[in-house]
Design a protein around this motif. Structure first.
Motif, PDB file in Angstrom:
ATOM      1  N   ASP A   1      25.164  57.546  53.589  1.00 37.10           N
ATOM      2  CA  ASP A   1      26.579  57.277  53.851  1.00 37.10           C
ATOM      3  C   ASP A   1      27.048  57.980  55.127  1.00 37.10           C
ATOM      4  OD1 ASP A   1      26.936  55.681  51.658  1.00 37.10           O
ATOM      5  OD2 ASP A   1      28.171  57.092  50.532  1.00 37.10           O
TER       6      ASP A   1
ATOM      7  N   TYR B   1      28.110  59.219  43.189  1.00 37.25           N
ATOM      8  CA  TYR B   1      26.957  58.364  42.913  1.00 37.25           C
ATOM      9  C   TYR B   1      26.263  58.727  41.599  1.00 37.25           C
ATOM     10  CZ  TYR B   1      27.435  56.258  47.484  1.00 37.25           C
ATOM     11  OH  TYR B   1      27.910  55.563  48.577  1.00 37.25           O
TER      12      TYR B   1
ATOM     13  N   PRO C   1      33.160  56.950  55.906  1.00 39.41           N
ATOM     14  CA  PRO C   1      32.186  57.159  54.839  1.00 39.41           C
ATOM     15  C   PRO C   1      32.846  57.032  53.472  1.00 39.41           C
ATOM     16  CG  PRO C   1      32.862  59.263  55.728  1.00 39.41           C
ATOM     17  CD  PRO C   1      33.539  58.205  56.575  1.00 39.41           C
ATOM     18  N   SER C   2      32.053  56.980  52.438  1.00 38.77           N
ATOM     19  CA  SER C   2      32.561  56.816  51.073  1.00 38.77           C
ATOM     20  C   SER C   2      33.554  57.907  50.709  1.00 38.77           C
ATOM     21  CB  SER C   2      31.384  56.821  50.084  1.00 38.77           C
ATOM     22  OG  SER C   2      30.594  57.999  50.279  1.00 38.77           O
TER      23      SER C   2
ATOM     24  N   THR D   1      25.223  56.590  58.369  1.00 43.10           N
ATOM     25  CA  THR D   1      25.738  55.259  58.702  1.00 43.10           C
ATOM     26  C   THR D   1      27.141  55.338  59.276  1.00 43.10           C
ATOM     27  OG1 THR D   1      24.397  54.231  56.961  1.00 43.10           O
ATOM     28  CG2 THR D   1      26.304  52.991  57.751  1.00 43.10           C
TER      29      THR D   1
END
Length: 400
Positions: free
Chosen positions: A350, A126, A361-362, A353
């Motif tokens: 992430d 990110y 996840p990412s 969730t």
């Protein structure tokens, strides 16, 4: 729907994430454990957490814990992750994923067998530059991407001596010699987090340290390592290359920007230095620096950062950049401090969730392997004088 979480390792980094996990509406009770019990107790007191556990084993045995977030010494992650997954706990792990190919393979095997959530918290996924490049690639602005660069340039003098002394105790010099290429995810992850490919081979060169202070000294090093700087050139699947630098002795202001990236395609390119970022194509140059510049969320002089070396505090004070889309984040995060160029909020969300929705996840186990294993193989290449070595791949994550 919520789940309970255990923070494992209550050091300088853990506190920043404990606050975010505790605030997230998808998380219930948060506990802590540390080999130094007083650190876990202090973290619980500072953040108003639910309590402590006397040991990692006790935490894993507890039915009150659904998941763990591991913030221990970087070479301990692989075995601790496997232990937690086998105990039935979801896992968030700080970087790197592990330090050997066998450890990575075992994590992937256990994730596949258990169906539990594993995520590696790689901040560069990110990083504003990575987010920007990812968006430009999705829009086709680069044309065919064929080359990229990722640098993690952080001099030991800028806070790392203090950090290793804090975490390593009397034997800190033995662990401060950690091989740069075994901590590759800030550089590799920033490149591959945008470029949807993976490394298939590498040639790397290490630079032996000449400081002479017992750090990066083979006779002192727990890892038998005397490389303080290293450069690796990777070949990627589908054609193309990327180069990474992992520097620990370098005249560079890492407190301004420690990770930086470049991407080159047939139609456009992007380049980043410490204080500016540029988009370039065949028509000209566009300065995108402001679009990628995080806005501070906390003063570096804030009392909550007093135990962190001044040169490291910028990593814990930077907020989101305009390129970040915060619409998906919980409103509870709106006024909480962020860090590492705005990545902390997204990483926590992430994981939460993924656990609550049972989705990938990412930076799942398969992505984490692609961010981590290239550095492990690159270090082996450097030890062999730069010989080109193939990089195994564990494939894409399975459908959930």
């Amino acid at each position: 729907m919520t789940f309970s979480l255990g923070i494992v390792g209550a050091g300088q980094f853990a506190g920043q994430f404990a606050k975010l996990f505790h605030a997230h509406p998808g998380v219930g009770d948060v506990f802590a454990t540390d080999l130094l019990a007083e650190r876990a107790e202090q973290l619980v007191a500072d953040e108003g957490l639910a309590g402590t556990y006397p040991s990692y084993e006790a935490m894993l045995e507890s039915e009150a814990i659904d998941a763990v977030a591991i913030f221990t010494q970087r070479w301990t992650h692989g075995p601790l992750v496997v232990q937690a997954l086998k105990a039935g706990k979801h896992v968030y792990s700080a970087v790197p994923m592990a330090i050997t190919q066998d450890e990575i393979a075992e994590i992937i095997d256990v994730v596949r067998e258990t169906g539990l959530t594993y995520m590696m918290g790689e901040t560069s996924h990110y990083n504003p530059a990575t987010v920007y490049a990812r968006d430009q690639i999705a829009d086709g602005a680069f044309g065919r991407l064929f080359y990229a660069e990722g640098d993690y340039v952080h001099d030991m003098d800028l806070g790392f001596y203090e950090a290793y002394q804090y975490s390593g105790g009397e034997n800190w010099k033995a662990t401060a010699s950690y091989p740069p290429l075994l901590y590759p995810t800030h550089s590799v992850g920033g490149v591959l987090g945008a470029w949807q490919t993976h490394a298939v081979s590498v040639s790397a060169v290490g630079v032996r340290d000449e400081r002479g202070d017992g750090v990066f000294d083979k006779d002192v090093s727990q890892f038998g390592n005397d490389f303080s700087n290293a450069t690796a050139l990777f070949e990627v699947a589908g054609g193309g290359t990327f180069r990474t630098n992992e520097f620990r002795r370098v005249g560079y202001p890492s407190h301004i920007r420690e990770s930086r990236f470049r991407f080159f395609g047939t139609d456009g390119s992007f380049e980043q230095l410490a204080t500016y970022s540029l988009w370039q194509d065949k028509k000209g140059v566009t300065d995108v620096s402001e679009y990628l510049q995080p806005k501070p969320t906390l003063s570096p002089d804030d009392p909550s950062l007093q135990h962190i070396a001044p040169a490291l505090r910028d990593a814990f004070t930077s907020g989101s950049a305009p390129v970040h889309d915060r619409a998906r984040l919980p409103r509870e995060f709106d006024h909480l401090k962020n860090g590492h160029e705005g990545s902390h909020h997204f990483l926590v969300d992430d994981f939460v969730t993924a656990v609550n929705t049972r989705t990938l996840p990412s930076v799942n186990a398969w992505v984490a392997a692609r961010y981590t294993l290239p550095g492990i193989i690159a270090h082996e290449s450097a030890l062999q004088g730069g010989v080109r070595l193939e990089i195994p791949d564990f494939g894409d994550a399975p459908e959930v």
